[in-house]
Design a protein around this motif. Structure first.
Motif, PDB file in Angstrom:
ATOM      1  N   MET A  20       0.838  -1.202   0.000  1.00  0.00           N
ATOM      2  CA  MET A  20       0.000   0.000   0.000  1.00  0.00           C
ATOM      3  C   MET A  20       0.867   1.244   0.000  1.00  0.00           C
ATOM      4  O   MET A  20       0.590   2.202  -0.711  1.00  0.00           O
ATOM      5  CB  MET A  20      -0.909   0.017   1.220  1.00  0.00           C
ATOM      6  N   ILE A  24       1.058   4.470  -2.820  1.00  0.00           N
ATOM      7  CA  ILE A  24       0.600   5.820  -2.465  1.00  0.00           C
ATOM      8  C   ILE A  24       0.980   6.899  -3.499  1.00  0.00           C
ATOM      9  O   ILE A  24       0.121   7.701  -3.887  1.00  0.00           O
ATOM     10  CB  ILE A  24       1.052   6.207  -1.030  1.00  0.00           C
ATOM     11  N   SER A  26       1.363   6.779  -6.717  1.00  0.00           N
ATOM     12  CA  SER A  26       0.500   6.775  -7.908  1.00  0.00           C
ATOM     13  C   SER A  26      -0.951   7.060  -7.556  1.00  0.00           C
ATOM     14  O   SER A  26      -1.677   7.663  -8.344  1.00  0.00           O
ATOM     15  CB  SER A  26       0.644   5.484  -8.724  1.00  0.00           C
ATOM     16  N   ARG A  28      -1.864   9.169  -5.229  1.00  0.00           N
ATOM     17  CA  ARG A  28      -1.929  10.628  -5.080  1.00  0.00           C
ATOM     18  C   ARG A  28      -1.926  11.313  -6.440  1.00  0.00           C
ATOM     19  O   ARG A  28      -2.656  12.270  -6.675  1.00  0.00           O
ATOM     20  CB  ARG A  28      -0.753  11.143  -4.247  1.00  0.00           C
ATOM     21  N   ALA A  29      -1.083  10.822  -7.330  1.00  0.00           N
ATOM     22  CA  ALA A  29      -1.009  11.421  -8.666  1.00  0.00           C
ATOM     23  C   ALA A  29      -2.343  11.283  -9.397  1.00  0.00           C
ATOM     24  O   ALA A  29      -2.820  12.222 -10.039  1.00  0.00           O
ATOM     25  CB  ALA A  29       0.111  10.764  -9.474  1.00  0.00           C
ATOM     26  N   PHE A  30      -2.942  10.120  -9.260  1.00  0.00           N
ATOM     27  CA  PHE A  30      -4.251   9.888  -9.867  1.00  0.00           C
ATOM     28  C   PHE A  30      -5.288  10.827  -9.256  1.00  0.00           C
ATOM     29  O   PHE A  30      -6.063  11.476  -9.963  1.00  0.00           O
ATOM     30  CB  PHE A  30      -4.637   8.418  -9.668  1.00  0.00           C
ATOM     31  N   VAL A  45      -7.177  10.064  -1.011  1.00  0.00           N
ATOM     32  CA  VAL A  45      -6.225   8.969  -0.800  1.00  0.00           C
ATOM     33  C   VAL A  45      -6.397   8.401   0.609  1.00  0.00           C
ATOM     34  O   VAL A  45      -6.422   7.188   0.808  1.00  0.00           O
ATOM     35  CB  VAL A  45      -4.772   9.449  -1.018  1.00  0.00           C
ATOM     36  N   LEU A  49      -7.383   4.559   1.530  1.00  0.00           N
ATOM     37  CA  LEU A  49      -6.573   3.640   2.326  1.00  0.00           C
ATOM     38  C   LEU A  49      -7.384   3.036   3.469  1.00  0.00           C
ATOM     39  O   LEU A  49      -7.296   1.838   3.759  1.00  0.00           O
ATOM     40  CB  LEU A  49      -5.332   4.364   2.867  1.00  0.00           C
ATOM     41  N   PHE A  70      -6.903   1.853  -7.042  1.00  0.00           N
ATOM     42  CA  PHE A  70      -7.418   2.831  -8.005  1.00  0.00           C
ATOM     43  C   PHE A  70      -8.946   2.728  -8.096  1.00  0.00           C
ATOM     44  O   PHE A  70      -9.645   3.733  -8.154  1.00  0.00           O
ATOM     45  CB  PHE A  70      -6.822   2.587  -9.401  1.00  0.00           C
ATOM     46  N   SER A 135      -1.115   7.624 -16.250  1.00  0.00           N
ATOM     47  CA  SER A 135      -0.724   6.504 -15.370  1.00  0.00           C
ATOM     48  C   SER A 135      -0.018   5.414 -16.147  1.00  0.00           C
ATOM     49  O   SER A 135       0.629   4.563 -15.557  1.00  0.00           O
ATOM     50  CB  SER A 135      -1.948   5.869 -14.711  1.00  0.00           C
TER      51      SER A 135
ATOM     52  N   TYR B  51       0.818  14.669 -13.328  1.00  0.00           N
ATOM     53  CA  TYR B  51       0.873  13.326 -12.743  1.00  0.00           C
ATOM     54  C   TYR B  51       2.264  13.024 -12.178  1.00  0.00           C
ATOM     55  O   TYR B  51       2.403  12.605 -11.035  1.00  0.00           O
ATOM     56  CB  TYR B  51       0.497  12.307 -13.817  1.00  0.00           C
ATOM     57  N   VAL B  54       3.437  14.918  -8.952  1.00  0.00           N
ATOM     58  CA  VAL B  54       2.922  14.368  -7.689  1.00  0.00           C
ATOM     59  C   VAL B  54       3.539  13.000  -7.420  1.00  0.00           C
ATOM     60  O   VAL B  54       3.896  12.674  -6.291  1.00  0.00           O
ATOM     61  CB  VAL B  54       1.381  14.270  -7.733  1.00  0.00           C
ATOM     62  N   LEU B  55       3.681  12.229  -8.479  1.00  0.00           N
ATOM     63  CA  LEU B  55       4.248  10.885  -8.344  1.00  0.00           C
ATOM     64  C   LEU B  55       5.633  10.928  -7.693  1.00  0.00           C
ATOM     65  O   LEU B  55       6.003  10.042  -6.925  1.00  0.00           O
ATOM     66  CB  LEU B  55       4.345  10.248  -9.734  1.00  0.00           C
ATOM     67  N   PHE B  63       0.209   9.744   5.705  1.00  0.00           N
ATOM     68  CA  PHE B  63      -0.163   8.426   5.207  1.00  0.00           C
ATOM     69  C   PHE B  63       0.626   7.310   5.888  1.00  0.00           C
ATOM     70  O   PHE B  63       0.097   6.232   6.138  1.00  0.00           O
ATOM     71  CB  PHE B  63       0.007   8.363   3.687  1.00  0.00           C
ATOM     72  N   LEU B  66      -1.006   6.998   9.177  1.00  0.00           N
ATOM     73  CA  LEU B  66      -2.311   6.351   9.022  1.00  0.00           C
ATOM     74  C   LEU B  66      -2.160   4.832   8.896  1.00  0.00           C
ATOM     75  O   LEU B  66      -2.833   4.069   9.599  1.00  0.00           O
ATOM     76  CB  LEU B  66      -3.023   6.902   7.781  1.00  0.00           C
ATOM     77  N   LEU B  67      -1.252   4.412   8.035  1.00  0.00           N
ATOM     78  CA  LEU B  67      -1.089   2.966   7.828  1.00  0.00           C
ATOM     79  C   LEU B  67      -0.545   2.283   9.084  1.00  0.00           C
ATOM     80  O   LEU B  67      -0.921   1.161   9.407  1.00  0.00           O
ATOM     81  CB  LEU B  67      -0.180   2.704   6.625  1.00  0.00           C
TER      82      LEU B  67
END
Lengths: 182, 75
Positions: A20, A24, A26, A28-30, A45, A49, A70, A135, B51, B54-55, B63, B66-67
């Motif tokens: 996971m 993250i 990708s 976030r980018a999506f 996001v 999760l 996704f 993507s 994209y 951010v990637l 995060f 969170l996990l």
């Protein structure tokens, strides 16, 4: 996808957790591309999760975790989208300001024009061109994420790209491109 | 003296290929096509710019926390 022997459904949580985390960026980018808003994207996001974690039992070990995530993210987005439909997309540049390298200037299409035009697309077309165009998913993978037919995915991508071009053709920056290409 | 090739021979009987379908309202002018494809290139570039930016950002702490929380709250 994997060469592991068949295992009981639920993979052990630490390896799921690692997968996971790997997904993250990708996600976030999506989410940013889809929503056009970085803060909202991270909320999407986060919710994705949490949802994914509570539905781990429905994830089949050995299948593509990112694709599964996704799918969850777009479901979260759409249920919110229906609620917020009337909300105006980010037009004040807050989103652009959050990017570490404010995108393409000068000769290129104006970045704010682009973000605004993206938000004017019907969401099914928007997600289609993001999944396929950014993507790097195949049409088949993108169709699986959106649970639609491959042909439907292809036509969404085409219509989305044409519509975007139409929207952007009127912008001053695009006029410059047109002048150059002509 | 060699036989002139008949165009019919290369044509499959009764099958007409129609590659001429175009978007309505888009006049079939080469110039317009060049402009359109330039715009499409720009669109692709813009898409990936957002994209990829951010990637390539580091994963925000929220995060990871969170996990961690989800993982420990389970069982």
């Amino acid at each position: 996808m994997t060469n592991e022997p068949q295992k009981p459904d639920v993979a052990d949580s630490s390896s799921i957790k690692a997968d996971m985390i790997a997904a993250i960026p990708s996600l976030r980018a999506f989410a940013v591309s889809l929503s056009g808003n970085a803060d909202r994207a991270d909320d999407l996001v986060q919710e994705t999760l949490v949802k994914a974690w509570s539905h781990l039992s429905s994830f089949q070990a050995g299948t593509n975790l990112s694709a599964w995530l996704f799918t969850i993210l777009r479901n979260v987005y759409y249920s919110e989208y229906r609620k917020r439909r009337r909300e105006v997309a980010d037009s004040d540049g807050a989103f652009a300001a959050q990017l570490s390298q404010p995108a393409a200037q000068n000769d290129h299409m104006d970045f704010l024009d682009f973000t605004a035009a993206m938000q004017k697309l019907p969401p099914d077309q928007r997600e289609a061109i993001i999944l396929v165009g950014a993507s790097g998913l195949s049409y088949e993978e993108a169709a699986a994420v959106c649970s639609c037919a491959v042909g439907t995915m292809k036509s969404r991508v085409n219509r989305g790209r044409n519509r975007l071009a139409e929207l952007l053709s009127s912008s001053p920056a695009a006029q410059k491109i047109i002048a150059k290409a002509g | 003296m060699s036989e002139v090739k008949k165009p019919e021979m290369t044509k499959k009987a009764g099958k007409e290929k129609d590659n001429s379908i175009r978007v309505v309202g888009n006049p079939p002018v080469v110039k317009a096509q060049a402009q359109q494809s330039e715009i499409q290139i720009q669109i692709g570039r813009q898409l990936r710019t957002v994209y990829d930016d951010v990637l390539n950002q580091p994963i925000p702490d929220r995060f990871m926390e969170l996990l961690q929380k989800l993982d420990t709250s389970k069982k």
